[in-house]
Design a protein around this motif. Structure first.
Motif, PDB file in Angstrom:
ATOM      1  N   ASP A 366      37.993  46.060  40.009  1.00  0.00           N
ATOM      2  CA  ASP A 366      39.116  45.655  38.318  1.00  0.00           C
ATOM      3  C   ASP A 366      38.272  44.839  37.479  1.00  0.00           C
ATOM      4  O   ASP A 366      39.224  43.644  37.113  1.00  0.00           O
ATOM      5  CB  ASP A 366      40.271  45.076  39.899  1.00  0.00           C
ATOM      6  N   GLY A 367      37.396  44.968  36.904  1.00  0.00           N
ATOM      7  CA  GLY A 367      37.036  44.256  35.984  1.00  0.00           C
ATOM      8  C   GLY A 367      35.304  45.044  35.965  1.00  0.00           C
ATOM      9  O   GLY A 367      34.739  46.388  36.132  1.00  0.00           O
ATOM     10  N   ASP A 368      34.205  44.429  35.716  1.00  0.00           N
ATOM     11  CA  ASP A 368      32.677  44.760  35.292  1.00  0.00           C
ATOM     12  C   ASP A 368      32.010  45.450  37.271  1.00  0.00           C
ATOM     13  O   ASP A 368      32.625  44.599  37.551  1.00  0.00           O
ATOM     14  CB  ASP A 368      31.794  43.763  34.177  1.00  0.00           C
ATOM     15  N   PRO A 369      31.558  46.126  37.315  1.00  0.00           N
ATOM     16  CA  PRO A 369      31.564  46.637  38.553  1.00  0.00           C
ATOM     17  C   PRO A 369      29.878  45.943  39.046  1.00  0.00           C
ATOM     18  O   PRO A 369      29.686  45.424  39.341  1.00  0.00           O
ATOM     19  CB  PRO A 369      30.499  48.118  38.580  1.00  0.00           C
ATOM     20  N   LEU A 370      29.113  45.213  37.709  1.00  0.00           N
ATOM     21  CA  LEU A 370      28.338  44.522  37.649  1.00  0.00           C
ATOM     22  C   LEU A 370      28.431  42.454  37.241  1.00  0.00           C
ATOM     23  O   LEU A 370      26.898  42.327  37.394  1.00  0.00           O
ATOM     24  CB  LEU A 370      26.999  45.357  36.837  1.00  0.00           C
ATOM     25  N   ASP A 371      29.555  42.540  37.385  1.00  0.00           N
ATOM     26  CA  ASP A 371      30.273  41.301  37.846  1.00  0.00           C
ATOM     27  C   ASP A 371      30.782  41.141  39.543  1.00  0.00           C
ATOM     28  O   ASP A 371      31.847  41.315  40.012  1.00  0.00           O
ATOM     29  CB  ASP A 371      31.251  40.737  37.340  1.00  0.00           C
ATOM     30  N   ALA A 372      29.798  40.171  40.543  1.00  0.00           N
ATOM     31  CA  ALA A 372      30.106  40.122  41.713  1.00  0.00           C
ATOM     32  C   ALA A 372      31.330  39.525  42.168  1.00  0.00           C
ATOM     33  O   ALA A 372      31.627  39.733  42.847  1.00  0.00           O
ATOM     34  CB  ALA A 372      29.011  38.802  42.084  1.00  0.00           C
ATOM     35  N   ARG A 373      32.237  38.912  40.821  1.00  0.00           N
ATOM     36  CA  ARG A 373      33.819  38.584  41.018  1.00  0.00           C
ATOM     37  C   ARG A 373      34.002  39.619  41.076  1.00  0.00           C
ATOM     38  O   ARG A 373      35.475  39.765  40.819  1.00  0.00           O
ATOM     39  CB  ARG A 373      33.462  37.812  39.783  1.00  0.00           C
ATOM     40  N   THR A 374      34.085  40.897  40.579  1.00  0.00           N
ATOM     41  CA  THR A 374      35.340  41.857  40.691  1.00  0.00           C
ATOM     42  C   THR A 374      35.262  42.854  41.462  1.00  0.00           C
ATOM     43  O   THR A 374      33.907  42.804  43.116  1.00  0.00           O
ATOM     44  CB  THR A 374      34.381  43.032  39.558  1.00  0.00           C
ATOM     45  N   HIS A 375      36.396  43.463  42.350  1.00  0.00           N
ATOM     46  CA  HIS A 375      36.121  44.331  43.417  1.00  0.00           C
ATOM     47  C   HIS A 375      36.774  45.616  43.005  1.00  0.00           C
ATOM     48  O   HIS A 375      37.313  46.383  42.071  1.00  0.00           O
ATOM     49  CB  HIS A 375      38.232  44.024  43.688  1.00  0.00           C
ATOM     50  N   VAL A 376      36.745  46.614  43.939  1.00  0.00           N
ATOM     51  CA  VAL A 376      36.454  47.577  44.461  1.00  0.00           C
ATOM     52  C   VAL A 376      38.257  47.871  44.844  1.00  0.00           C
ATOM     53  O   VAL A 376      38.919  47.515  45.536  1.00  0.00           O
ATOM     54  CB  VAL A 376      36.460  49.105  45.282  1.00  0.00           C
ATOM     55  N   VAL A 377      39.213  47.875  44.030  1.00  0.00           N
ATOM     56  CA  VAL A 377      40.615  48.646  44.435  1.00  0.00           C
ATOM     57  C   VAL A 377      41.351  49.780  44.660  1.00  0.00           C
ATOM     58  O   VAL A 377      41.205  49.930  45.390  1.00  0.00           O
ATOM     59  CB  VAL A 377      41.810  48.110  43.163  1.00  0.00           C
ATOM     60  N   LYS A 378      40.162  50.992  44.339  1.00  0.00           N
ATOM     61  CA  LYS A 378      40.576  52.263  44.741  1.00  0.00           C
ATOM     62  C   LYS A 378      39.234  52.404  45.504  1.00  0.00           C
ATOM     63  O   LYS A 378      38.737  53.493  44.201  1.00  0.00           O
ATOM     64  CB  LYS A 378      41.458  53.210  44.342  1.00  0.00           C
ATOM     65  N   THR A 379      38.962  53.741  46.080  1.00  0.00           N
ATOM     66  CA  THR A 379      37.858  54.857  46.083  1.00  0.00           C
ATOM     67  C   THR A 379      38.403  55.894  46.683  1.00  0.00           C
ATOM     68  O   THR A 379      39.519  56.133  47.154  1.00  0.00           O
ATOM     69  CB  THR A 379      37.202  53.849  47.436  1.00  0.00           C
TER      70      THR A 379
END
Length: 389
Positions: A366-379
């Protein structure tokens, strides 16, 4: 196949891993694989569509060195299955026969966008046993397997010395580690010669599963993955591997930054980590986030690993982001947990980037993967949605 057998992921930015960033990407999934990827792909009427607007899609993350399914979460130490520390050379053992799909780390991996791992034995033995590569969706072990016997694990340095010194047997020193490794490989070579001679004469010959496994290492069929942190152990791993003509990798490579140009000259593949942890052993005293940066600058092939459970598998992307903080370019950091990890495992033709024909293993953020605040929303694994936040 008809369009009704396809699934269209639309609206997201797509980082393909090949140098492309598609602002309004379309990924077509078919039969568990990526059929198409681009920006101007028409979506047929009646097709199954998932609108991922506002998200970013990357290849599923790959961790080339973990102990998932053997060092199981929440299990006491005496119930772990990653090390049979009764003899320093045990090449006949296989993680395939010990992997526990019920380990909760597999579901944790999915929540962190990790779709494939290499689960290896521990480093208590000079030559441990055979690891395996699996997809992280829990299932029957054979159905999870990508490479049932992916590599032979070996170890130099403190661990075998500490284990067997306490038992009053070899190895007691780094010299002992090296001798045991050489001796096992020589014995395997001699075994192969005797086996072949007996076959030519039509004579019976007693099989030795350990020696046969090492023959796969000697003929290059099975890579030799050597645990080594310290500078001298890295050099010994390269020395012995070259003596026997092995296809090898350096696992951990903690002091690799001290000899990065030499490693580049040797065309070494390195799995770097676990860097997001403390330094409980002498051989870890020079552990640094500068290691992946220095290796990259020198042109050394490397990937970033967690060594789960040392670093929880769901935080592999955090390791990549900390390497960026130390100076690694963001695209290089993402490749270090995707395409470069696939290359480390010899699976780059199947995974590690978003390209037609490759497995449809994807992480949606839901954002930049390298930002620790970002979540995985689907795999996604093999085109199937296996995790949704």
């Amino acid at each position: 196949m008809s369009s009704t057998d396809q699934k269209y992921l639309v609206g997201a930015e797509v980082w393909t891993g090949t140098g492309q960033r598609l602002k309004k990407g379309v990924i077509v999934l078919e039969g568990g694989r990526i059929a198409q990827v681009g920006e101007d792909i028409p979506v047929p009427a009646g097709a199954e569509v998932a609108d991922l607007g506002g998200c970013l899609v990357t290849p599923g993350l790959i961790d080339a060195h973990v102990h998932m399914g053997t060092y199981n979460e929440g299990f006491p130490e005496n119930m772990q299955d990653a090390n049979d520390m009764v003899e320093p050379v045990l090449p006949q053992l296989r993680i395939l026969d010990a992997l526990y799909p019920g380990d909760t780390s597999f579901s944790d991996a999915l929540s962190g966008g990790v779709t494939c791992v290499q689960s290896l034995p521990g480093s208590g033995n000079v030559i441990g046993d055979q690891g395996m590569v699996v997809k992280t969706k829990p299932d029957i072990v054979e159905r999870m397997a990508v490479l049932p016997c992916s590599a032979m694990k070996a170890a130099l340095g403190e661990n075998p010395v500490r284990v067997y010194n306490a038992k009053g047997k070899l190895p007691n020193t780094r010299m002992g580690n090296a001798w045991l490794m050489r001796d096992a490989l020589v014995r395997a070579r001699n075994y192969g010669a005797k086996r072949d001679a007996a076959a030519k004469k039509g004579e019976p010959f007693d099989r030795d599963l350990g020696m046969e496994a090492l023959l796969s290492v000697l003929d290059g069929t099975m890579p030799f993955r050597v645990h080594c942190h310290r500078l001298d152990d890295i050099q010994t791993a390269v020395r012995i591997s070259e003596e026997f003509g092995l296809r090898y990798t350096i696992e951990h490579c903690t002091e690799g930054h001290l000899v990065a140009p030499w490693l580049a000259e040797k065309k070494v593949f390195a799995a770097v980590g676990p860097t997001l942890s403390s330094k409980p052993k002498i051989e870890l005293r020079n552990k640094s986030w500068d290691t992946p940066v220095t290796l990259w600058r020198a042109g050394v092939h490397f990937c970033i690993i967690t060594d789960h459970p040392v670093i929880p598998i769901e935080h592999q992307i955090v390791c990549a982001s900390l390497a960026v903080k130390a100076g690694l370019p963001p695209d290089e950091a993402l490749r270090a947990v995707t395409l470069y990890a696939a290359e480390h495992l010899g699976l780059e033709k199947r995974m590690g980037s978003i390209e037609p024909g490759k497995d449809a293993d994807l992480a949606v953020w839901d954002g930049d993967p390298l930002d620790a605040r970002t979540h995985v929303v689907k795999t996604f694994i093999d085109g199937a949605e296996v995790y949704s936040r």
